[in-house]
Design a protein around this motif. Sequence first.
Motif, PDB file in Angstrom:
ATOM      1  N   HIS A  54       0.844  -1.195   0.000  1.00 13.61           N
ATOM      2  CA  HIS A  54       0.000   0.000   0.000  1.00 13.61           C
ATOM      3  C   HIS A  54       0.876   1.240   0.000  1.00 13.61           C
ATOM      4  O   HIS A  54       2.030   1.204   0.431  1.00 13.61           O
ATOM      5  N   GLN A  55       0.323   2.329  -0.501  1.00 16.72           N
ATOM      6  CA  GLN A  55       1.013   3.610  -0.532  1.00 16.72           C
ATOM      7  C   GLN A  55       0.066   4.691  -0.040  1.00 16.72           C
ATOM      8  O   GLN A  55      -1.124   4.683  -0.355  1.00 16.72           O
ATOM      9  N   GLU A  60      -4.607  10.728  -1.301  1.00 21.86           N
ATOM     10  CA  GLU A  60      -5.140   9.424  -1.674  1.00 21.86           C
ATOM     11  C   GLU A  60      -4.298   8.292  -1.105  1.00 21.86           C
ATOM     12  O   GLU A  60      -3.137   8.471  -0.753  1.00 21.86           O
ATOM     13  N   VAL A  61      -4.935   7.136  -1.013  1.00 26.94           N
ATOM     14  CA  VAL A  61      -4.223   5.912  -0.653  1.00 26.94           C
ATOM     15  C   VAL A  61      -4.426   4.914  -1.786  1.00 26.94           C
ATOM     16  O   VAL A  61      -5.484   4.876  -2.418  1.00 26.94           O
ATOM     17  N   ILE A  62      -3.412   4.108  -2.053  1.00 30.62           N
ATOM     18  CA  ILE A  62      -3.463   3.107  -3.110  1.00 30.62           C
ATOM     19  C   ILE A  62      -2.996   1.782  -2.533  1.00 30.62           C
ATOM     20  O   ILE A  62      -2.000   1.732  -1.808  1.00 30.62           O
ATOM     21  N   VAL A  63      -3.721   0.718  -2.808  1.00 35.86           N
ATOM     22  CA  VAL A  63      -3.320  -0.607  -2.353  1.00 35.86           C
ATOM     23  C   VAL A  63      -3.257  -1.550  -3.555  1.00 35.86           C
ATOM     24  O   VAL A  63      -3.971  -1.364  -4.545  1.00 35.86           O
ATOM     25  N   ALA A 100     -10.047   1.535  -0.056  1.00 35.89           N
ATOM     26  CA  ALA A 100      -9.159   1.206  -1.173  1.00 35.89           C
ATOM     27  C   ALA A 100      -9.039  -0.305  -1.338  1.00 35.89           C
ATOM     28  O   ALA A 100      -8.977  -0.820  -2.457  1.00 35.89           O
ATOM     29  N   SER A 101      -9.017  -1.032  -0.217  1.00 32.68           N
ATOM     30  CA  SER A 101      -8.946  -2.493  -0.274  1.00 32.68           C
ATOM     31  C   SER A 101     -10.207  -3.075  -0.895  1.00 32.68           C
ATOM     32  O   SER A 101     -10.147  -4.038  -1.675  1.00 32.68           O
TER      33      SER A 101
END
Length: 209
Positions: A54-55, A60-63, A100-101
């Motif tokens: 994840h980032q 924003e968050v990205i997984v 995000a998940s």
Amino acid sequence: MKNHELLTKPFSPDQIRERPGQHGKVLRYVDVTSIIERLNETFAFEWSFDIVEHQIRDGEVIVLGKLTAGGVTKAAFGGSGITVDRVGNVVSLADDLKAASSDALKKSASMLGVALEIYGGHREASPAPERASRDDAPARPLLPQERVTARQLGALHAAGRDHGFARGDLEALVADRTGRRELGQLSRLEASSLIDELRSNHNGANGRA
């Protein structure tokens, strides 16, 4: 794949939801609970979903999630906007990562054929997290090292041709999936996710032909 008809069975109208998208469009989606129920029903609870990485970025968050079911593994990126209060404090990063998940799980499941009637190449459809997604907020500018590469752009155009996209279809898909208006505005992670999605859907269609 065993139980393919059950896995890809269209969802009933009461399971399909809608939300406003960009440019006045209405996006159709199936919530993550219905996706999980479909996977449980098809694979008798014998499936797994893992977050590979994840980032957390500005806004924003990205997984990257990996779904394994029926001896097949599919991976996809998911994202969500970071929710802040009126003074700019982060409300709950855990909830944003959860959203995000969920996005990544739905995209991974669509590669197996789940809700493909909604997500499988229709421009108006986009998997929607339960919280605000990056489609609903302006995408932040990317650093030079984060931007899509020329090789990725070529792969995206090639995948679009494989799908028979008309002029503008690929740009519309990019806008629906990422909130970015041009292919050149994509990040490397976003481009990689789109390439995987298009190639998986194309290969799946060929396998069923």
